[in-house]
Scaffold this motif. Structure first.
Motif, PDB file in Angstrom:
ATOM      1  N   ASP A 173       0.839  -1.202   0.000  1.00  0.00           N
ATOM      2  CA  ASP A 173       0.000   0.000   0.000  1.00  0.00           C
ATOM      3  C   ASP A 173       0.872   1.249   0.000  1.00  0.00           C
ATOM      4  O   ASP A 173       0.627   2.200  -0.747  1.00  0.00           O
ATOM      5  N   VAL A 240      -5.320   3.199  -5.761  1.00  0.00           N
ATOM      6  CA  VAL A 240      -4.887   3.122  -4.361  1.00  0.00           C
ATOM      7  C   VAL A 240      -5.197   1.716  -3.869  1.00  0.00           C
ATOM      8  O   VAL A 240      -6.292   1.203  -4.104  1.00  0.00           O
ATOM      9  N   THR A 242      -5.425  -1.349  -0.874  1.00  0.00           N
ATOM     10  CA  THR A 242      -5.762  -1.565   0.531  1.00  0.00           C
ATOM     11  C   THR A 242      -5.463  -3.020   0.853  1.00  0.00           C
ATOM     12  O   THR A 242      -5.963  -3.912   0.173  1.00  0.00           O
ATOM     13  N   THR A 270      -7.065  -3.137  -5.101  1.00  0.00           N
ATOM     14  CA  THR A 270      -6.681  -1.841  -5.656  1.00  0.00           C
ATOM     15  C   THR A 270      -7.861  -1.281  -6.432  1.00  0.00           C
ATOM     16  O   THR A 270      -8.395  -1.955  -7.320  1.00  0.00           O
ATOM     17  N   ASP A 272      -9.675   2.491  -8.217  1.00  0.00           N
ATOM     18  CA  ASP A 272      -9.329   3.828  -8.695  1.00  0.00           C
ATOM     19  C   ASP A 272     -10.330   4.844  -8.156  1.00  0.00           C
ATOM     20  O   ASP A 272     -11.196   4.518  -7.340  1.00  0.00           O
ATOM     21  N   GLU A 273     -10.204   6.093  -8.638  1.00  0.00           N
ATOM     22  CA  GLU A 273     -10.965   7.179  -8.031  1.00  0.00           C
ATOM     23  C   GLU A 273     -12.466   7.072  -8.277  1.00  0.00           C
ATOM     24  O   GLU A 273     -13.246   7.734  -7.618  1.00  0.00           O
ATOM     25  N   ARG A 303     -12.905   0.780  -0.478  1.00  0.00           N
ATOM     26  CA  ARG A 303     -13.603   2.005  -0.909  1.00  0.00           C
ATOM     27  C   ARG A 303     -13.573   3.057   0.178  1.00  0.00           C
ATOM     28  O   ARG A 303     -13.326   4.230  -0.063  1.00  0.00           O
ATOM     29  N   TYR A 306     -10.297   4.565   0.368  1.00  0.00           N
ATOM     30  CA  TYR A 306      -9.980   5.481  -0.725  1.00  0.00           C
ATOM     31  C   TYR A 306     -10.359   6.916  -0.352  1.00  0.00           C
ATOM     32  O   TYR A 306      -9.632   7.859  -0.646  1.00  0.00           O
ATOM     33  N   LYS A 310      -7.741   9.889  -0.404  1.00  0.00           N
ATOM     34  CA  LYS A 310      -7.997  10.996  -1.319  1.00  0.00           C
ATOM     35  C   LYS A 310      -7.872  12.332  -0.595  1.00  0.00           C
ATOM     36  O   LYS A 310      -7.213  13.260  -1.090  1.00  0.00           O
TER      37      LYS A 310
END
Lengths: 336, 299
Positions: A173, A240, A242, A270, A272-273, A303, A306, A310
């Motif tokens: 990570d 990102v 986890t 993993t 994404d945004e 999630r 994230y 972020k």
């Protein structure tokens, strides 16, 4: 001498020691099972690198530095750079004309933990390097067209070296976050960016962020123009990861080194945004607990994580650039 | 060929810059680009204990030069342990700890094994992942400079491992000096018995004829730049790194390379010794700070 007894117990019966904590929904370091350790991000600290980032997750510290150099594409694939053949086929529309090369490597040197010896990279370091390489290349984080200088003559090479300075578990990570942040870092060549106020031209892409000196190609020589604005690199996704461990039939977020070494199974998710999955990696087995429901729980925790990451990335880049422009939460694609 | 790392192209080069990034006239002038006087060293940041897996560690910044150092030591036989209370309890999973010296024949003295590495992104030109000859030389210098200060006679047959990684290089000589300073603090942080701390500082010597061709008189003061940055190193004719034990008033190591006049070097050594005494106060402050924080949990 109660502490001494606990210490002896931990060393002789580590599994039982952890199990008794986990039964009470707490871990030996005082965290609840779903809690992550304190995470900090510092970008642009290394001025000799084109981009750099330092990530600390609890006792784990990694530094990623990116050096950009120029190379010739391979003779056999003059327009395609150094990508895997399977990958070139899958994304042929990107790869026909131009290519870039990115070389992520993770270094687990003996400075970070007594587990590692000096010499060639350990298996764990090789696995971590391959993990980063896969995510960057197969998830299309970078566009292949962006870093070509002259087709079949010269392409950029991004050497991304991830150096672990202190090892206390969950190095994947930390490495991925450091790599992505370093790719976003404006670096030493930073110039006034008009990007902060501009709407992105492609709705699902990020504004160009990484600095590379503007270059010209003539007669086989790549020259950098020191006074010109820098070429910037677009990240199309911001992945990102986890990591969660299954220990004593329970799910532990962000395992420490001790928890990692005792865990039965480990899952790295993993995303994404937009909440889309990039990569799932599960190792281990036999504990009979990794049911589909548990895996869904892993994705949900990823999630939630994230959102925290972020916020941290935004704070780290505050007043330097907008990192997240696409709205987060396009959840329908990956509804479980 | 290295098959254990993800391979890049066989050959890659940084792009050529059209204009030189540093104007030499600025450096050849009387002052220094960052406004320091020639005998000033850059501000130092020094902190211990940032690498929590290590028995002792230190992180140092000299201006832009940044490096980290970790020390891994053996655990002592019980008859010694009362002298080293912080080492009585070894880390629980430390497989590394009692490290037998297998390479050498029997030695009554412990061995100080130093490994110095530039991170690949730390220099203006990319470094390889494998240790090159310069890094091996610096490893050797590191152990030579530190060995006189550590009481190695207390650990026969054993090895102490000192790892230094340079994260950013702003002056190669200052990296070596910073490494010696940081390693000394890290060894003390690990609780090893030492005679004194070793402070080190670097200086760059510029040839009078090269720098000030128009002048007839020699100004030795302008020829010595303490703790030079990499921009200033481009004009050097010689470098000097002095390691010094301030309380014991002993020089442990002197390394002079390049071509300079004798009197200039003598003066430079004296200036370095003065600067080492200043650095010593920073080192002591960092160690006192680490003790104030109390017993850190050593994982």
């Amino acid at each position: 001498m109660a502490t001494d007894n606990a210490d002896v117990f931990r060393r002789i019966q580590p599994h039982e020691y952890f199990r008794r904590f986990i039964e009470q929904n707490v871990r030996p370091d005082g965290r609840q099972l779903h809690k992550f350790r304190k995470t900090t991000l510092n970008v642009g600290a290394i001025s000799t690198a084109n981009g750099s980032a330092m990530v600390r997750i609890g006792g784990t510290t990694v530094i990623c530095g990116i050096k950009a150099e120029v190379a010739e594409p391979k003779i056999s694939t003059p327009d395609e750079g150094f990508l895997d053949p399977a990958h070139v086929q899958a994304h042929s529309s990107y790869a026909t004309q131009h290519a870039y090369i990115s070389v992520p490597n993770v270094e687990l040197s003996p400075i970070c933990s007594p587990k590692f010896r000096s010499g060639p990279p350990s298996e764990q370091a090789q696995v971590a390097s391959e993990f980063l390489n896969k995510i960057i290349k197969i998830s299309k984080v970078l566009s292949l067209t962006d870093l070509c200088i002259e087709p079949s003559k010269a392409v950029w090479v991004l050497y991304a070296d991830v150096l672990c300075l202190s090892y206390d578990g969950n190095v994947l990570d930390a490495s991925l976050l450091a790599l992505v942040s370093a790719l976003l870092d404006p670096g030493i060549m930073s110039l006034p960016y008009p990007m902060a106020n501009r709407a992105p031209s492609v709705s699902n892409s990020f504004p160009p962020l990484v600095q590379l000196p503007k270059v010209t190609y003539s007669e086989g020589i790549v020259r950098a123009l020191a006074d010109e604005p820098v070429t910037r690199l677009t990240l199309y996704r911001i992945p990102v990861s986890t990591t969660l461990s299954l220990l004593a039939k329970r799910l532990l977020s962000d395992p420490s080194d001790a928890e990692e070494s005792l865990a039965d199974e480990q899952v790295t998710v993993t995303i994404d945004e937009r909440g889309r999955l990039c990569h799932i990696w599960k190792v281990g087995g036999g504990s009979n607990t990794a049911t589909p429901d548990v895996l869904k729980e892993c994705i949900q925790r990823a999630r939630a994580r994230y959102g925290d990451v972020k916020g941290m990335v935004e704070r780290a880049f505050k007043e330097r650039r907008v990192v997240f422009v696409a709205s987060v939460g396009d959840e329908t694609e990956m509804d479980t | 060929m290295d098959r254990k790392r993800i391979a890049g192209p066989e050959l890659s080069v940084p792009p050529l810059f059209d204009k030189p990034q540093i104007v030499p006239q600025e450096l050849a002038g009387e002052g220094r680009p960052d406004g320091r006087s020639p005998e000033d060293v850059r501000p130092i940041f020094l902190k211990t204990g940032l690498i929590n897996q290590a028995n002792g560690s230190a992180y140092i910044e000299l201006g832009n030069t940044k490096l980290a150092c970790a020390v891994y030591v053996l655990f002592f036989p019980t008859h010694c342990s009362s002298a080293f209370p912080r080492l009585i309890t070894p880390p629980p999973r430390c497989s590394y700890g009692p490290r037998q010296n297998k390479k050498q024949t029997f030695s009554n003295m412990g061995l100080l094994n130093c490994e110095f590495k530039f991170a690949s992104f730390s220099c203006s030109k990319r470094r390889g992942n494998q240790r090159d000859s310069q890094e091996k030389e610096y490893s050797q210098i590191l152990s030579e400079a530190l060995a006189p200060a550590v009481r190695l006679e207390l650990f026969p047959k054993a090895m102490i491992d000192v790892f230094v990684t340079v994260l950013e290089n702003d002056g190669t000589a200052s990296c070596l000096a910073g490494a010696i300073t940081a390693a000394s603090v890290a060894i003390a942080d690990a609780g090893l018995e030492m005679i004194d701390q070793v402070a080190a500082v670097s200086a760059v010597e510029r040839s009078h004829h090269l720098v000030f061709p128009q002048r007839t008189q020699s100004f030795a003061k302008d020829q010595i730049l303490m703790d030079a940055t990499s921009a200033e190193e481009k004009l050097e004719t010689g470098t000097l790194v002095v390691s010094y034990m301030p309380s014991a008033n002993e020089v442990t190591h002197v390394l002079q390379t390049g071509e300079t006049e004798g009197p200039v070097t003598v003066q430079a050594i004296e200036q370095c010794i003065d600067a080492c005494s200043k650095i010593y106060t920073v080192m002591s402050a960092a160690l006192v700070e680490s003790l104030k924080e109390g017993e850190r949990p050593r994982v």
